[in-house]
Design an enzyme around this catalytic site. Structure first.
Site, PDB file in Angstrom:
ATOM      1  CG  HIS A 402       5.304  -3.299  -2.288  1.00 19.04           C
ATOM      2  ND1 HIS A 402       4.606  -2.552  -1.364  1.00 19.04           N
ATOM      3  CD2 HIS A 402       5.869  -2.407  -3.130  1.00 19.04           C
ATOM      4  CE1 HIS A 402       4.752  -1.270  -1.641  1.00 19.04           C
ATOM      5  NE2 HIS A 402       5.511  -1.148  -2.708  1.00 19.04           N
ATOM      6  CG  ASP A 458       2.977  -4.124   1.256  1.00 15.10           C
ATOM      7  OD1 ASP A 458       4.043  -4.769   1.247  1.00 15.10           O
ATOM      8  OD2 ASP A 458       2.760  -3.144   0.525  1.00 15.10           O
ATOM      9  CB  SER A 564       6.409   1.870  -1.944  1.00 15.86           C
ATOM     10  OG  SER A 564       5.367   1.989  -2.867  1.00 15.86           O
TER      11      SER A 564
END
Length: 617
Positions: A402, A458, A564
């Site tokens: 992502h 992911d 992230s």
């Protein structure tokens, strides 16, 4: 625009709404469940009515018509009077019956555009659960409690802060639907709502395992069927063809698996299941088969039995081919400034002790060299920190998919858009003679990455244009084998997250208030899988695990925006190497009670990584 502040929410309705949602694992609610949230709850007495009694305001303004001056005399506050008067004038047309008038004043129903609505409906008219107003996942709101401080943007309740002509609305938990209107009861018109309730028909999203007789064990390792087309529709190449023999020359295939014609097989025990070679890049694709649910790790064992009482082979075995993977695996996870000097960092002992007693530690500024595998994924223009990442060899970097591709945030980066900065400690300062900057040759995103629903798989691999030299501050992390995962990835055991992400969740415009100056570190306990699933209505898969503090824990900490793509690592007490167990993936807010951070399960996707890397011979 009329903003309403300081009015209490009806408690019964709040409990009804939350109770009906908390046990659901659906993004889209069933029609009966969604419609049940629209039932109005009557109260014999209310907090707002108590407020009205102040200075006989009830008699003056509810039983009779009152003026602004009379309301002000009772409330003795311009702000409180403005809030009351805005609702009072909107609701004046439904003074009879009294019950309807009180519903309107207390915001349990909508008048006109629904600016008065302050109820607890938290599902859209098509049955999609609303996103928390303070959350940035799956959508980044342009309306929040800072931009609209008087709009009562609590939890994920439907509101109309921008005076939408369609009435109250919310951002949704569906990545493909940014915002949608809600069906709110209209004051004084029984059975009518602001928009019609039209629930969508969606497939079940329950986390149920298929019946044992209908699923394949061991991720299809013993599958002998005739499927010869991949999930993406590509025809499989014959296992004995020249291109396939070239691609599989260095593969260590299981001799028990018979490679017949061009049928899908799982000869390398890939946790993703059966696959085959194909003509297009990256040279292989997965096949659609029904696998039994067989979680790896995350079992809740007694610490003394699983660590202190177990005899374990501490010898480290390499997994990747050095010709394609590059240098660093044989020496991975041993930090030049710590393990190689027989030194420990300041909370390492507490991290290792958590394998037995589960103690908790807060976040802190990182010591230099504490995470030499930490990578900063950097956008070239405009120049900005995009995500974290990790160095797994001198040629390859691991991050979250992502960070590269996420349409709800307008992300779709190419190799030319990004670079990586390795060996950094400071968030903003260029660290001369310490950090290395590398361009990207190729980005690989997992073909089954699911941004539309839950960020399943992911994960992304980044191939560097040139190998990066190792140093005291640049060194790769290990990737776990099954034994390491089984031993360490257990509820209560703690891992470590590093990154330059926000220090807390906020909408402040003063970036310096929330962004750290140097790399941050936090140790987080792994959470039991049932607790992870119960904490969210987003579907959780075997390719995820969650970690974080529970409500009754005395210390706090979490990954946040900007972390992230970074690593979740654990140190093996057997060989003293650091292993990357997870990739920081997603969470509903930062460090919120009852919510946890979710991480990509690296081991389950390790064979995919190997096959991608092996194409670079």
């Amino acid at each position: 625009m009329l903003h309403v502040r300081g009015l209490g929410l009806p408690g019964c309705l709040a409990l009804a709404a939350l109770a009906s949602l908390v046990h659901s694992q659906h993004v889209f609610l069933a029609p009966q469940q969604a419609l049940s949230l629209l039932q109005r709850v009557r109260r014999a007495n209310s907090g707002f009515l108590e407020e009205l009694r102040k200075g006989n305001l009830e008699r003056e303004c509810v039983e009779e018509q009152c003026s602004y001056e009379e309301a002000f005399e009772a409330l003795e506050s311009p702000q409180d009077t403005d809030v009351f008067w805005a609702k009072y004038t909107v609701c004046d047309s439904v003074r009879k019956p009294r019950e309807t008038f009180m519903d309107c004043l207390e915001g349990r129903c909508a008048m006109d555009l629904g600016l008065n609505y302050h109820g607890n409906v938290s599902v859209t008219h098509t049955g999609i659960e609303c996103q928390l107003w303070r959350s940035r996942y799956p959508h980044r709101p342009d309306i929040n409690s800072t931009t609209h401080p008087g709009a009562d943007l609590k939890e994920n309740f439907c509101r109309n802060p921008d005076s939408s002509t369609s009435g109250p609305w919310c951002y949704t938990t569906d990545p493909t639907v940014r915002r949608e209107e809600c069906s709110i009861p209209v004051c004084g018109q029984e059975g009518r709502t602001t928009v019609k309730m039209t629930p969508r028909s969606r497939g079940s999203k329950e986390n149920l395992s298929p019946p044992l007789g209908e699923c394949l064990l061991e991720r299809g390792r013993l599958y002998q069927g005739n499927l010869a087309v991949t999930t993406l529709g590509s025809p499989c190449l014959a296992w004995d063809s020249l291109p396939t023999k070239t691609l599989s020359k260095y593969q260590n295939f299981d001799p028990e698996v018979k490679l017949v014609q061009n049928f899908c097989r799982n000869p390398d025990r890939d946790e993703e299941g059966a696959w085959c070679f194909v003509a297009q890049q990256p040279g292989f694709e997965y096949c659609s088969l029904n696998y039994c649910d067989e979680a790896v790790g995350e079992e809740n064992h007694d610490g003394d039995e699983s660590i202190a009482g177990r005899t374990t082979d501490a010898e480290f075995h390499t997994f990747f081919d050095e010709r394609t993977f590059g240098l660093g695996e044989a020496d991975c996870g041993l930090r030049p400034l710590f393990e190689k000097k027989s030194l420990t960092d300041k909370t390492e002992k507490e991290l290792l002790d958590s394998y037995i007693d589960g103690r908790i530690v807060e976040g802190w500024d990182a010591e230099k060299g504490i995470a030499p595998w930490q990578v900063m994924l950097f956008r070239k223009s405009p120049q900005e920190l995009l995500c974290g990442a990790s160095l797994i060899s001198d040629r390859w970097v691991l991050t979250a998919a992502h960070c590269i591709l996420y349409p709800p945030w307008d992300k779709n980066f190419t190799e030319n858009d990004l670079l990586v900065r390795i060996g950094k400690h400071s968030r903003t300062r260029y660290e001369r003679n310490v950090e290395k900057i590398s361009m990207l040759e190729k980005i690989y995103i997992h073909p089954r990455y699911n941004w539309r629903e839950n960020l399943d798989r992911d994960i992304a691999l980044l191939k560097l244009k040139k190998p990066v030299p190792f140093s005291d501050y640049i060194h790769p992390v290990c990737l776990p084998d099954k034994q390491t995962v089984t031993s360490l990835l257990q509820a209560g055991y703690k891992g470590r997250v590093t990154g330059w992400g926000n220090l807390r969740e906020t909408w402040t415009t003063n970036i310096n208030e929330i962004q750290p100056s140097v790399l941050q570190v936090v140790n987080l306990p792994i959470v039991e899988r049932p607790v992870c699933k119960a904490s969210t209505r987003i579907r959780i898969t075997d390719n995820m695990f969650c970690a974080g503090f529970k409500v009754n824990d005395t210390k706090r900490g979490d990954a946040c925006e900007g972390d992230s793509g970074g690593p979740f690592v654990m140190k093996s007490p057997y060989n003293h190497r650091w292993y990357q167990m997870g990739i920081v993936s997603w969470g509903e807010g930062c460090d919120r009670n009852g919510k946890y951070g979710f991480y990509t399960h690296v081991f389950r996707l390790k064979r995919w990584m190997q096959k991608v890397i092996d194409q670079h011979r």
